[in-house]
Design a protein around this motif. Structure first.
Motif, mmCIF file in Angstrom:
data_model
loop_
_atom_site.group_PDB
_atom_site.id
_atom_site.type_symbol
_atom_site.label_atom_id
_atom_site.label_comp_id
_atom_site.label_asym_id
_atom_site.label_seq_id
_atom_site.Cartn_x
_atom_site.Cartn_y
_atom_site.Cartn_z
ATOM 1 N N ALA A 165 -62.270 28.894 -15.641
ATOM 2 C CA ALA A 165 -62.220 29.654 -16.889
ATOM 3 C C ALA A 165 -63.399 30.607 -16.995
ATOM 4 N N GLU A 166 -64.560 30.169 -16.575
ATOM 5 C CA GLU A 166 -65.749 31.017 -16.629
ATOM 6 C C GLU A 166 -65.582 32.271 -15.776
ATOM 7 N N ALA A 167 -64.914 32.123 -14.644
ATOM 8 C CA ALA A 167 -64.708 33.269 -13.742
ATOM 9 C C ALA A 167 -63.660 34.239 -14.269
ATOM 10 N N GLY A 168 -62.958 33.851 -15.318
ATOM 11 C CA GLY A 168 -61.999 34.752 -15.937
ATOM 12 C C GLY A 168 -60.655 34.828 -15.258
ATOM 13 N N HIS A 169 -60.357 33.854 -14.393
ATOM 14 C CA HIS A 169 -59.065 33.895 -13.707
ATOM 15 C C HIS A 169 -57.915 33.565 -14.654
ATOM 16 N N ALA A 170 -58.205 32.813 -15.696
ATOM 17 C CA ALA A 170 -57.202 32.518 -16.716
ATOM 18 C C ALA A 170 -57.933 32.151 -17.995
ATOM 19 N N MET A 175 -54.594 27.888 -19.415
ATOM 20 C CA MET A 175 -54.666 27.035 -18.229
ATOM 21 C C MET A 175 -53.806 25.801 -18.436
ATOM 22 N N LYS A 176 -52.595 25.867 -17.924
ATOM 23 C CA LYS A 176 -51.649 24.776 -18.061
ATOM 24 C C LYS A 176 -51.638 23.907 -16.817
ATOM 25 N N LEU A 183 -52.755 22.352 -11.415
ATOM 26 C CA LEU A 183 -52.653 23.644 -12.070
ATOM 27 C C LEU A 183 -51.573 24.535 -11.457
ATOM 28 N N GLY A 184 -50.840 25.211 -12.320
ATOM 29 C CA GLY A 184 -50.032 26.331 -11.913
ATOM 30 C C GLY A 184 -48.871 26.019 -10.989
ATOM 31 N N TRP A 209 -50.655 30.826 -12.223
ATOM 32 C CA TRP A 209 -49.755 30.452 -13.313
ATOM 33 C C TRP A 209 -48.609 31.462 -13.442
ATOM 34 N N SER A 210 -48.912 32.743 -13.361
ATOM 35 C CA SER A 210 -47.873 33.739 -13.620
ATOM 36 C C SER A 210 -47.652 34.727 -12.484
#
Length: 400
Positions: A165-170, A175-176, A183-184, A209-210
């Motif tokens: 999350a900190e890296a901004g990937h999602a 984050m499901k 994950l994902g 995820w998407s």
């Protein structure tokens, strides 16, 4: 708090302990791992314990005794290859092969992993992204890190999720995960995401995820990093003569494929083994002992097992991949009607075999290759033909 069962706990009190634990215990560790206050607060905004998750041990309580479980390994292994699962993964996989041809070809060139194998894993893990991934990752990982039977493991995964999350990937709320924190679409645990997730569409993020391209690239990278041998297949369904014992199964009893062929082992297709495979090492695989199909597999089969430690999983992936690309049919041999045992039954058999000096790989109730061949060796020592798979008759003779 007392030591009663899980559901007798004062949940409100445990919730308060959880929030205190997050702030006093997890936050300092997350901060040392490079997580900002903003990310941490966003991750746990509104998060509470999920009491529906399995294997929970709230503070002050004793673990509940494990329930007896039936597992696919101990029914007929053929149930793992049910018509709907195989046909669905194959038909949608063919669609995805056409839709994502350029990405699949590029990732196959970059990693050496055949595109059919990447597709088959994607299909097995999330039905090509069609299966809902319902849980909030921080709710799952936070709950399990706070009060599960594997709290230490999930604590590490929780910190890894915060780093993602900190890296901004999602965004944190996007984050499901599965109920186990995977994950994902490729179902990576957070620590595996940090190691293997890749940006397949060039937008600067590995969005598993998407983004279908990111999912494809990430699965390919995972298998490459786990040692996929470019140019080799995963394995072949074979006929094994009665004179070749099923006790020769296992990755620690490898021979060149040419040597297996010299013993009379042939492909069920009637075609010879590929010339480039003959000098490579191969291993016998009897996932149902003599009660089902037999295979000569390559080291790549065990790379597939690194993704999910199940012979049947790796076999499903290889088989569905072959169906997608080559249009092969069902296995030649049928799965026998073996099974009817509980995990506790298998564990009891394993303990007896261990007491007799057999290496069953641990009395864990799982009928892996060491247990299967140990059963076969026990049978042969009695003068019986080896079948190499637990069944009620063998249990009755072993466990008295």
């Amino acid at each position: 708090m007392g030591g009663g069962p899980v559901w007798s706990q004062d949940r409100a009190a445990v919730e308060r302990q959880f929030q205190t634990w997050l702030n006093r215990d997890i936050w300092p560790e997350a901060q040392r791992a490079g997580v900002s206050p903003r990310t941490f607060e966003a991750a746990f905004d509104g998060v509470q314990l999920n009491w529906k998750l399995p294997d929970l041990v709230p503070p002050g309580s004793a673990p509940k005794p494990p329930k007896k479980q039936r597992q696919a390994e101990f029914g007929s292994p053929g149930k793992y290859f049910n018509r709907g699962s195989v046909d669905g993964a194959t038909s949608v996989g063919k669609q995805m092969a056409r839709r994502h041809k350029s990405v699949l070809d590029r990732v196959a060139r970059q990693t050496g992993v055949p595109w059919r194998i990447i597709l088959a894993i994607w299909g097995r893990e999330s039905a090509y992204g069609r299966v809902a991934i319902p849980h909030d990752a921080f709710e799952v990982l936070g709950t399990k890190a706070f009060m599960s039977t594997r709290a230490g493991y999930f604590r590490e995964e929780l910190i890894a999720a915060l780093q993602i999350a900190e890296a901004g990937h999602a965004p944190a709320r996007a984050m499901k995960s599965s109920w186990a924190g995977a994950l994902g679409q490729p179902q990576f645990m957070p620590s595996n995401y940090l190691k293997y997730a890749r940006d397949g569409d060039g937008d600067g993020h590995a969005d598993i995820w998407s983004s279908e391209a990111d999912t494809i690239a990430s699965i390919g990278a995972y298998l490459q990093r786990h040692g996929w041998q470019t140019g080799r297949d995963w394995g072949f369904e074979v006929h094994v003569p009665d004179a070749v014992s099923c006790t020769l199964e296992g990755p620690d009893q490898g021979r060149s494929i040419a040597e297996w062929a010299e013993l009379g082992i042939t492909r069920v297709s009637g075609r010879p083994f590929p010339k480039h495979e003959l000098q490579g090492e191969g291993y016998l695989l009897f996932p149902a002992g003599r009660h089902g199909p037999a295979f000569v597999v390559t080291p790549n089969f065990y790379v597939l097992k690194d993704y999910n430690m199940s012979d049947l999983y790796a076999l499903f992936v290889g088989h569905v991949g072959d169906r997608i690309q080559f249009g092969v049919g069902d296995f030649s041999a049928s799965w026998g009607a073996v099974g009817g045992l509980l995990r506790s039954d298998v564990a009891a058999m394993q303990r007896v075999l261990e007491s007799q000096g057999h290496d069953v790989g641990g009395a864990d109730g799982l009928a892996g290759f060491k247990t299967r061949r140990s059963i076969g060796r026990w049978q042969e020592a009695r003068g019986d033909a080896a079948t190499c798979f637990p069944d009620p008759t063998i249990k009755a003779a072993l466990v008295r």
